[in-house]
Write an enzyme that holds these catalytic residues in place. Structure first.
Site, PDB file in Angstrom:
ATOM      1  CG  HIS A  52      -2.131   0.853   1.076  1.00 53.88           C
ATOM      2  ND1 HIS A  52      -2.216   2.052   1.717  1.00 53.88           N
ATOM      3  CD2 HIS A  52      -3.270   0.725   0.360  1.00 53.88           C
ATOM      4  CE1 HIS A  52      -3.360   2.628   1.404  1.00 53.88           C
ATOM      5  NE2 HIS A  52      -4.030   1.838   0.577  1.00 53.88           N
ATOM      6  CG  PHE A  53      -0.910   5.015  -0.775  1.00 54.76           C
ATOM      7  CD1 PHE A  53      -0.582   5.103  -2.113  1.00 54.76           C
ATOM      8  CD2 PHE A  53      -2.241   5.053  -0.419  1.00 54.76           C
ATOM      9  CE1 PHE A  53      -1.551   5.242  -3.080  1.00 54.76           C
ATOM     10  CE2 PHE A  53      -3.228   5.197  -1.371  1.00 54.76           C
ATOM     11  CZ  PHE A  53      -2.884   5.289  -2.703  1.00 54.76           C
TER      12      PHE A  53
END
Length: 155
Positions: A52-53
């Site tokens: 994810h980010f």
């Protein structure tokens, strides 16, 4: 659990978002078209937390939606067992749907529970199912899905 997802329902193990089906009632739900409930135990080492980010280890929302669609696929394969060979799943296009989310799945969470209430069935040569549902993490409802669906199409 009562069942695992059938192999035609999912092609990539990395996207398996349901560990087991804990309830399936083909006549359940408020319309009598079916109800299915699945769960997944959260593994903090899952690939998506790290992917994810940057410095934001959460399960991407799209994978929560994917877990719901896997339940709909399970219901479709149970409803149309004669259409497992020579068919594949396709998104239901041109239908309005709604997805509301108010929370995240974190590595510290323990259990994801997903429910799908089948709201429409069309038994055509290429049948379709639509459903509404909820995703809960550790008992707290964080996603609500409305009028999402799939179609089984001939390959």
């Amino acid at each position: 659990g009562i069942a695992r997802l059938p192999k035609p329902a999912l092609r990539a193990k990395a996207l398996l978002m349901i560990d087991r089906i804990v309830c399936y009632d083909p006549d359940g739900g408020d319309r009598g078209f079916g109800f299915v409930k699945g769960e997944k135990i959260v593994d903090p080492q899952e690939w998506f937390f790290g992917a994810h980010f940057y410095q934001d280890p959460v399960c991407p929302g799209s994978l929560g939606l994917e877990s719901f669609l896997q339940l709909v696929k399970f219901a479709a394969l149970r409803r149309f067992p004669d259409r497992t060979e020579g068919f594949c799943f396709a998104p239901l296009l041109g239908e309005k749907h709604r997805w509301t989310y108010r929370g995240q799945i974190l590595p510290a969470n323990r259990r994801i529970t997903v429910e799908a209430v089948i709201t429409r069935i069309e038994d055509k040569p290429d049948p379709l199912l639509t459903a509404d549902g909820l995703l809960r993490v550790d008992g707290l409802a964080i996603y609500q899905m409305e009028n999402f669906g799939i179609r089984l199409i001939r390959t």
